[in-house]
Design a protein around this motif. Sequence first.
Motif, PDB file in Angstrom:
ATOM      1  N   MET A  48      24.846  10.554  52.683  1.00 21.37           N
ATOM      2  CA  MET A  48      25.204  11.031  51.462  1.00 21.37           C
ATOM      3  C   MET A  48      25.686   9.848  50.582  1.00 21.37           C
ATOM      4  SD  MET A  48      25.844  13.849  49.295  1.00 21.37           S
ATOM      5  CE  MET A  48      26.246  15.262  50.270  1.00 21.37           C
ATOM      6  N   VAL A  49      25.226   9.899  49.289  1.00 25.23           N
ATOM      7  CA  VAL A  49      25.706   8.954  48.146  1.00 25.23           C
ATOM      8  C   VAL A  49      25.915   9.857  47.126  1.00 25.23           C
ATOM      9  CG1 VAL A  49      24.986   7.086  46.521  1.00 25.23           C
ATOM     10  CG2 VAL A  49      24.120   7.225  49.003  1.00 25.23           C
ATOM     11  N   LYS A  50      27.278   9.495  46.537  1.00 18.53           N
ATOM     12  CA  LYS A  50      27.802  10.010  45.249  1.00 18.53           C
ATOM     13  C   LYS A  50      27.824   9.036  44.190  1.00 18.53           C
ATOM     14  CE  LYS A  50      30.167  13.550  47.501  1.00 18.53           C
ATOM     15  NZ  LYS A  50      31.562  14.366  47.731  1.00 18.53           N
ATOM     16  N   VAL A  51      27.457   9.507  43.135  1.00 15.55           N
ATOM     17  CA  VAL A  51      27.592   8.399  41.586  1.00 15.55           C
ATOM     18  C   VAL A  51      28.170   9.091  40.749  1.00 15.55           C
ATOM     19  CG1 VAL A  51      26.488   7.119  40.132  1.00 15.55           C
ATOM     20  CG2 VAL A  51      25.328   7.164  42.449  1.00 15.55           C
ATOM     21  N   TYR A  52      29.438   8.733  40.176  1.00 17.95           N
ATOM     22  CA  TYR A  52      30.115   9.252  39.259  1.00 17.95           C
ATOM     23  C   TYR A  52      29.781   8.698  37.736  1.00 17.95           C
ATOM     24  CZ  TYR A  52      32.686  11.267  43.016  1.00 17.95           C
ATOM     25  OH  TYR A  52      33.130  12.142  44.226  1.00 17.95           O
ATOM     26  N   THR A  53      29.426   9.662  36.984  1.00 16.95           N
ATOM     27  CA  THR A  53      28.652   9.312  35.583  1.00 16.95           C
ATOM     28  C   THR A  53      29.805   8.906  34.597  1.00 16.95           C
ATOM     29  OG1 THR A  53      28.354  11.546  35.038  1.00 16.95           O
ATOM     30  CG2 THR A  53      26.386  10.235  36.013  1.00 16.95           C
ATOM     31  N   GLY A  54      30.970   9.437  34.840  1.00 17.56           N
ATOM     32  CA  GLY A  54      32.010   8.819  33.615  1.00 17.56           C
ATOM     33  C   GLY A  54      31.794   8.898  32.266  1.00 17.56           C
ATOM     34  N   LYS A  55      32.194   8.233  31.576  1.00 14.05           N
ATOM     35  CA  LYS A  55      31.873   8.160  29.941  1.00 14.05           C
ATOM     36  C   LYS A  55      30.525   7.993  29.829  1.00 14.05           C
ATOM     37  CE  LYS A  55      36.602   6.383  29.073  1.00 14.05           C
ATOM     38  NZ  LYS A  55      37.322   5.306  28.286  1.00 14.05           N
ATOM     39  N   LEU A  56      29.870   7.684  30.527  1.00 16.54           N
ATOM     40  CA  LEU A  56      28.336   7.769  30.262  1.00 16.54           C
ATOM     41  C   LEU A  56      27.715   9.002  30.421  1.00 16.54           C
ATOM     42  CD1 LEU A  56      27.234   4.210  31.707  1.00 16.54           C
ATOM     43  CD2 LEU A  56      27.753   4.885  29.417  1.00 16.54           C
TER      44      LEU A  56
END
Length: 506
Positions: free
Chosen positions: A399-407
């Motif tokens: 499982m991979v999680k990528v947080y997008t934050g201000k973008l």
Amino acid sequence: MKDGTVMTLRENGQLEAKRAKGGVPESIWETYSAFANTNGGLIILGAEEGPKGEVEYVGVPNPEQLVKKFWDGVHNPSKVSANILTDDSITIETINDCDIIRIQVPRANRHLRPIYICGNREKGTYRRDGEGDYRCSSEEIVAMIRDASNEPLDDTVLEEFSLDALSWDTVSRYRAVVSAARPNHPWLKLDDEGFLVKLNAIGRTNGEGEFHPTRAGLLMFGFEYEIAKEYANYFLDYREADQERRWADRITSQDGTWTGNLFDFWTEALPRLTSGLKKPFALDNNLQRIEDTEMHAAIREALANALVHSDYYGRRGIVALRYSDRIEIANPGNSRVALDVVRAGGISDARNPTLMRMFGLISACERMGSGFDVMSNAAKAASAPPPEIEELFNPDRVMVKVYTGKLSAFYFDTDAPSNSSPSETNHTPASSSSAQPSVPAPQLALSHDLAKIVEVAREKESFTRRDVESALNCGPTKAKGLIAELLGMGIIASEGSARGTRYRLR
């Protein structure tokens, strides 16, 4: 706290304490197998678990003799299938007048897995789950045996399939993308059959007879119902979270409305995964707008990695989820290299190297071993939490999680000053009993169509209903309904009336 107790050490997924008062405990071999087949771990002889889960050091008599007996066992094929320890893996230490033995078991190289005990691979293969060792299922053992091979898993020619199993429309779409990414590539001069031979998507058995798809060719260009004949658990699933409905948008390989192969899933899922990202207003040397960011590249990497590293014989398939603040992608199969190596970057061990080359030809992924670096750099640029990678077992998944934050297009900067004038805002004195603490603005997860309208709104100072119809290629009824949803959410505001009505982001 009494002597010999260390409250900061607890038995967990990578720590096992054993008293070993009567010699080398027989259960140590199960733990050795479990650590070797999972993520490694530390075995402490001369310790036990206390009433609150803490590790208490009780010591062992004659530690040198105990170490010798352990070495004798680990070199004995009737005890364990392989010795993966080095001389410095075992140390004798004295803590609070207690002699203890520390045995650091590494994660075994995939070529040696499964590590099993008592000469019985079917009943003597273990893994670590939480705080205990469990006996592996036949499915897990077969998966480890599959991964132990040096032969690529995806270049085998499938004699039982004809070229009718492939979607030639998909092949044409793939060639078009290759042409856009690499317009001068020599393979583009070949006909479809010659092109697929160069890709290793089709081949002949022993170089003779008719062409048949390879495993990679079937996965990349085949029809779902044909792929499922080879991969019984094959399943691709994209979902988009929504606050009011369970899923605002969903695509699966089994819905029968499209081919269900990897390339067409890529072209359908990737735009949806990235539709919630802000696009920069920048121009390249040809004065064409640049619409890519580091976060776009990160999400491409995450999806491409899942597609090329999956064990398609494994259970549960590939699932890609989009939320307002992150994307999560899970694929079947465990990681072929340790996760700390993945995080460090620079080393890759693709389960499906032919698929990796196919995606590399369309610039879908970076050079080998750099994918997690791309995700980490994107997180820094977006002031977001770092990406996460987790390995799950029984069934095997990554499982991979990528947080997008201000973008993220739905990111609300709660630290930004308000644009409202004092007369427009109701102020409650701080001393009032009705004063409420400030809370972060909610993050909204929009459907693909709503997110597209938000993109239109960001590109234009204001927009009309006809702009929506043009962007979504839809009729006025659908456009009105979508605009009404955004108005109801408070994301856009209207100005003017009747035919002069225009909309803008709040």
